[in-house]
Design a protein around this motif. Structure first.
Motif, short mmCIF file in Angstrom:
data_model
loop_
_atom_site.label_atom_id
_atom_site.label_comp_id
_atom_site.label_asym_id
_atom_site.label_seq_id
_atom_site.Cartn_x
_atom_site.Cartn_y
_atom_site.Cartn_z
N SER A 285 -15.19 5.65 -9.08
CA SER A 285 -13.79 6.08 -9.24
C SER A 285 -13.11 5.81 -8.00
O SER A 285 -13.51 5.52 -7.06
CB SER A 285 -13.77 7.70 -9.67
OG SER A 285 -14.41 8.24 -8.40
N GLY A 286 -11.62 6.04 -8.17
CA GLY A 286 -10.79 5.72 -6.80
C GLY A 286 -10.24 4.16 -6.90
O GLY A 286 -9.68 3.91 -6.20
N GLY A 287 -10.40 3.34 -7.99
CA GLY A 287 -9.84 2.19 -8.16
C GLY A 287 -8.40 2.16 -8.43
O GLY A 287 -7.91 3.40 -8.60
N GLY A 288 -7.54 1.26 -8.26
CA GLY A 288 -6.23 1.16 -8.78
C GLY A 288 -5.71 0.11 -7.99
O GLY A 288 -6.14 -0.79 -7.35
N SER A 289 -4.12 0.19 -7.84
CA SER A 289 -3.53 -0.39 -7.09
C SER A 289 -3.17 -0.10 -5.59
O SER A 289 -2.81 1.03 -5.60
CB SER A 289 -2.10 -0.78 -7.76
OG SER A 289 -2.11 -1.20 -8.99
N VAL A 290 -3.24 -1.02 -4.66
CA VAL A 290 -2.96 -0.51 -3.26
C VAL A 290 -2.23 -1.83 -2.63
O VAL A 290 -2.43 -2.85 -2.95
CB VAL A 290 -4.08 -0.06 -2.78
CG1 VAL A 290 -5.09 -1.33 -2.57
CG2 VAL A 290 -3.88 0.40 -1.18
N GLN A 291 -1.18 -1.33 -1.73
CA GLN A 291 -0.32 -2.41 -1.04
C GLN A 291 -1.30 -3.08 -0.03
O GLN A 291 -2.29 -2.19 0.65
CB GLN A 291 1.00 -1.83 -0.58
CG GLN A 291 1.77 -1.59 -1.59
CD GLN A 291 3.26 -1.55 -1.08
OE1 GLN A 291 3.57 -1.02 -0.01
NE2 GLN A 291 4.29 -2.35 -1.79
N ALA A 292 -0.94 -4.09 0.31
CA ALA A 292 -1.79 -4.88 1.57
C ALA A 292 -1.43 -3.98 2.74
O ALA A 292 -0.34 -3.69 3.23
CB ALA A 292 -1.37 -6.12 1.45
N GLY A 293 -2.43 -3.88 3.34
CA GLY A 293 -2.53 -3.20 4.68
C GLY A 293 -2.51 -1.82 4.63
O GLY A 293 -2.81 -1.08 5.63
N GLY A 294 -2.75 -1.06 3.35
CA GLY A 294 -3.21 0.23 3.21
C GLY A 294 -4.68 0.38 3.12
O GLY A 294 -5.49 -0.52 3.59
N SER A 295 -4.84 1.71 2.49
CA SER A 295 -6.20 2.13 2.51
C SER A 295 -6.86 2.60 1.06
O SER A 295 -5.93 2.84 0.22
CB SER A 295 -6.66 3.23 3.60
OG SER A 295 -6.30 2.81 4.94
N LEU A 296 -8.00 2.34 0.71
CA LEU A 296 -8.49 2.91 -0.30
C LEU A 296 -9.88 3.20 -0.19
O LEU A 296 -10.60 3.19 0.83
CB LEU A 296 -8.59 1.57 -1.50
CG LEU A 296 -9.77 0.60 -1.26
CD1 LEU A 296 -11.05 0.95 -1.85
CD2 LEU A 296 -8.97 -0.83 -1.86
N ARG A 297 -10.11 4.50 -1.21
CA ARG A 297 -11.56 5.27 -0.92
C ARG A 297 -11.98 5.13 -2.40
O ARG A 297 -11.48 5.65 -3.24
CB ARG A 297 -11.47 6.31 -0.49
CG ARG A 297 -12.59 7.38 -0.56
CD ARG A 297 -12.38 8.59 0.12
NE ARG A 297 -13.48 9.56 0.27
CZ ARG A 297 -14.47 9.49 1.37
NH1 ARG A 297 -14.01 9.02 2.37
NH2 ARG A 297 -15.34 10.40 1.37
N LEU A 298 -13.43 4.50 -2.59
CA LEU A 298 -13.99 4.43 -3.92
C LEU A 298 -15.20 5.52 -3.81
O LEU A 298 -15.61 5.64 -2.68
CB LEU A 298 -14.57 3.22 -4.15
CG LEU A 298 -13.38 1.97 -4.15
CD1 LEU A 298 -14.34 0.41 -4.34
CD2 LEU A 298 -12.30 2.15 -5.07
N SER A 299 -15.34 6.06 -4.98
CA SER A 299 -16.48 7.17 -4.93
C SER A 299 -17.56 6.95 -6.12
O SER A 299 -17.08 5.90 -6.72
CB SER A 299 -15.84 8.47 -5.17
OG SER A 299 -14.94 8.84 -4.34
#
Length: 120
Positions: free
Chosen positions: A7-21
């Motif tokens: 889980s945790g996917g989706g759209s994110v802007q360049a330079g941002g952060s993401l966290r997948l679980s």
């Protein structure tokens, strides 16, 4: 039956952060390692990061220094944190776990994947 769910996917802007679980459920599965792979359109699946039960980690050169993996623990959960995301991080991310069912039979399990799209 062992199930692996990301889980945790989706759209994110360049330079941002993401966290997948990643959550592992079912069975008496003892995890020895947890890894994240990704597959971009038209490309082969590649290893992004992995962590073993003793805490050893490994990262691909493409994410080294901006990714952090945790997991392969008794709670059977893990995560992948990525900072400073780039357009080339766009891919389907898969959680992979290896371990032993019932402490005896080696098994490798995959999740169905979660899409990450980085927009500029």
């Amino acid at each position: 039956q062992v199930q692996v769910v990301e889980s945790g996917g989706g759209s994110v802007q360049a330079g941002g952060s993401l966290r997948l679980s990643c959550v592992v459920s079912g069975g008496t599965f003892s995890i020895t390692s947890m890894s994240w792979y990704r597959q971009a359109p038209g490309k082969e699946r590649e290893l992004v990061a992995s962590v073993t039960r003793d805490g050893s980690t490994k990262y691909s050169d493409s994410v080294k220094g901006r990714a952090f993996i945790s997991g392969a623990n008794a709670r059977r959960t893990g995560s992948l944190q990525m900072n400073g995301v780039k357009s080339e991080d766009t891919a389907v991310y898969f959680c992979n776990v290896q371990g032993y069912i019932g402490g005896i039979r080696y098994s490798e399990e995959w999740g169905a994947g979660t899409q990450v799209t980085v927009s500029s």
